[in-house]
Design a protein around this motif. Structure first.
Motif, short mmCIF file in Angstrom:
data_model
loop_
_atom_site.label_atom_id
_atom_site.label_comp_id
_atom_site.label_asym_id
_atom_site.label_seq_id
_atom_site.Cartn_x
_atom_site.Cartn_y
_atom_site.Cartn_z
N VAL A 136 0.85 -1.18 0.00
CA VAL A 136 0.00 0.00 0.00
C VAL A 136 0.89 1.24 0.00
CG1 VAL A 136 -1.81 -1.22 1.26
CG2 VAL A 136 -0.15 0.13 2.53
N THR A 137 0.28 2.41 -0.08
CA THR A 137 1.04 3.66 0.02
C THR A 137 0.84 4.26 1.40
OG1 THR A 137 -0.83 4.87 -0.94
CG2 THR A 137 0.90 4.12 -2.45
N PRO A 138 1.81 5.04 1.90
CA PRO A 138 1.73 5.57 3.26
C PRO A 138 0.51 6.46 3.51
CG PRO A 138 3.95 5.80 2.40
CD PRO A 138 3.10 5.39 1.25
N ASP A 139 -0.07 7.02 2.44
CA ASP A 139 -1.23 7.90 2.62
C ASP A 139 -2.56 7.15 2.62
OD1 ASP A 139 -1.09 7.21 -0.06
OD2 ASP A 139 -1.92 9.11 -0.74
N ARG A 140 -2.49 5.82 2.60
CA ARG A 140 -3.73 5.01 2.62
C ARG A 140 -3.69 4.01 3.77
NH1 ARG A 140 -6.94 5.87 -1.93
NH2 ARG A 140 -5.87 7.10 -3.54
N ILE A 141 -3.38 4.54 4.94
CA ILE A 141 -3.38 3.72 6.16
C ILE A 141 -4.39 4.31 7.14
CG2 ILE A 141 -2.03 2.91 8.13
CD1 ILE A 141 0.44 3.01 6.33
N GLY A 165 2.81 12.98 13.52
CA GLY A 165 3.25 11.61 13.25
C GLY A 165 2.75 11.10 11.92
N PRO A 166 2.71 9.80 11.74
CA PRO A 166 2.27 9.22 10.46
C PRO A 166 0.88 9.70 10.09
CG PRO A 166 3.22 7.53 11.88
CD PRO A 166 3.08 8.75 12.73
N PRO A 167 0.66 10.01 8.82
CA PRO A 167 -0.69 10.43 8.40
C PRO A 167 -1.68 9.28 8.52
CG PRO A 167 0.71 10.09 6.48
CD PRO A 167 1.60 9.97 7.68
N ILE A 168 -2.86 9.57 9.03
CA ILE A 168 -3.92 8.57 9.16
C ILE A 168 -5.04 8.94 8.19
CG2 ILE A 168 -5.66 7.56 10.69
CD1 ILE A 168 -3.73 8.04 13.01
N ARG A 169 -5.39 8.00 7.36
CA ARG A 169 -6.38 8.25 6.32
C ARG A 169 -7.79 8.35 6.87
NH1 ARG A 169 -5.81 8.73 0.57
NH2 ARG A 169 -7.75 8.12 -0.45
N PHE A 170 -8.10 7.52 7.90
CA PHE A 170 -9.49 7.35 8.30
C PHE A 170 -9.52 6.69 9.68
CE2 PHE A 170 -13.68 5.15 8.03
CZ PHE A 170 -14.47 6.23 7.64
N GLN A 171 -10.58 7.00 10.44
CA GLN A 171 -10.82 6.34 11.73
C GLN A 171 -12.10 5.49 11.62
OE1 GLN A 171 -10.34 9.10 15.29
NE2 GLN A 171 -10.67 10.60 13.67
N LEU A 172 -11.98 4.20 11.93
CA LEU A 172 -13.12 3.29 11.89
C LEU A 172 -13.41 2.86 13.33
CD1 LEU A 172 -14.98 1.80 9.79
CD2 LEU A 172 -13.41 -0.14 10.01
N LEU A 173 -14.39 3.50 13.96
CA LEU A 173 -14.60 3.38 15.40
C LEU A 173 -15.92 2.68 15.68
CD1 LEU A 173 -13.53 7.03 16.33
CD2 LEU A 173 -12.06 5.01 16.03
N ASN A 174 -15.85 1.45 16.16
CA ASN A 174 -17.04 0.66 16.42
C ASN A 174 -17.30 0.58 17.92
OD1 ASN A 174 -19.22 -1.02 15.56
ND2 ASN A 174 -18.07 -2.81 16.25
N GLN A 175 -18.32 1.29 18.38
CA GLN A 175 -18.70 1.31 19.80
C GLN A 175 -17.50 1.65 20.70
OE1 GLN A 175 -20.53 -2.55 20.50
NE2 GLN A 175 -21.65 -2.43 18.59
#
Length: 300
Positions: A136-141, A165-175
């Motif tokens: 993957v690429t670092p911008d898709r984590i 720090g490292p770029p984060i693409r998205f947060q997937l937060l379940n409950q």
């Protein structure tokens, strides 16, 4: 309560979290009762990420993944490991097509805050530095998790923002577990809900924070005063969950801070009920997590 879920409530083992070691064993037995996931379309590898200490991970790698997610198991910061999370990490990889990096972070009470978030941050940094090897690429984590793992994901996003720090693409937060104060309506009133209820949730926070109030937003993300500049987020909540209202509040605060947010409140569900795979609502929850992640990693 969803009738397909209600039929299973009596089968959930009673637990007050008085004995973390015994509860870990019960949690592990419960995890083994879940139907095995289909892993034929992916490779799975156990690895160790260098650090102080080293952190064990399990990497689920589908073919032609659009990106990766650092994924954090639930268990109240006290229970859970790579094996208990295997059914869900594998299903997330299958449903999203993404590389899933499941993290075996240290558990309380033996290792209270900040041990777990330090482990997660170590793995996030490693994933960014080794993105090419992961395909993957670092911008898709992305980063995400269930319950306590969701709280750790939100906290790590805050830390990565603050420390550039490292770029984060998205947060997937379940409950996610976000607020140690337990002052919302759901946290105060859900005293006998299935699996997680006020007393048990309070015990989880006591173990994780070593009996003290959260010292920073990295311990309890709801305590953050500034949510601007964070990655886009998806938050899923369960109707009969003590975390419900803090999840909704956090989503609204993210929106007000200019962060793109998708919020899904699942009626008739309780904390962790997506593990009951025979229920239609559980299958829809898992499918949605995968679909949301796939779209987030594929977007321009």
């Amino acid at each position: 309560m969803d009738p397909e879920l209600e039929a299973f409530i009596a089968l959930f083992p009673a637990s007050r979290l008085d004995d973390p070691v015994a509860d870990r064993e019960s949690f592990a037995k419960l995890a083994t009762s879940v139907p095995k996931p289909d892993t034929s379309a992916m490779t799975i590898e156990d690895r160790t990420v260098p650090g102080d200490p080293e952190v064990a991970i399990r990497v689920y790698r589908p073919i032609e993944a659009p990106g990766a997610i650092v994924w954090l198991h639930g268990g109240g910061w006290v229970m859970g490991d790579l094996d208990t999370e295997h059914p869900w990490a594998a299903r997330l990889a299958e449903a999203s097509g993404a590389v899933v990096i499941s993290v075996n972070y240290r558990l309380a009470p033996e290792n209270p805050f900040p041990a777990a978030i330090d482990d997660v941050y170590t793995v996030l940094t490693w994933a960014a530095e080794n993105a090419a090897e992961l395909g993957v690429t670092p911008d898709r984590i992305a980063i995400g998790g269930h319950s306590a793992g969701g709280g750790l994901a939100a906290a790590t996003a805050l830390r990565a923002r603050d420390e550039q720090g490292p770029p984060i693409r998205f947060q997937l937060l379940n409950q996610p577990g976000l607020d140690d104060r337990l002052e919302t309506w759901s946290a105060r009133n859900f005293t006998d809900t299935p699996w997680v209820y006020r007393e048990k949730l309070a015990a989880m926070w006591r173990y994780y924070l070593d009996g003290q109030p959260a010292s920073s937003a990295y311990a309890a993300p709801a305590r953050a005063t500034d949510l601007s500049g964070l990655p886009p987020a998806y938050l899923a909540t369960a109707e009969f969950c003590p975390n419900r209202d803090e999840n909704i509040d956090y989503a609204v605060r993210l929106m007000r801070a200019g962060v793109p947010v998708e919020l899904h409140q699942w009626p008739g569900t309780f904390h962790g009920s997506q593990a009951i795979l025979s229920a239609d609502v559980s299958r829809r929850q898992i499918a949605e997590l995968g679909d949301v992640l796939r779209r987030a990693l594929q977007s321009a």
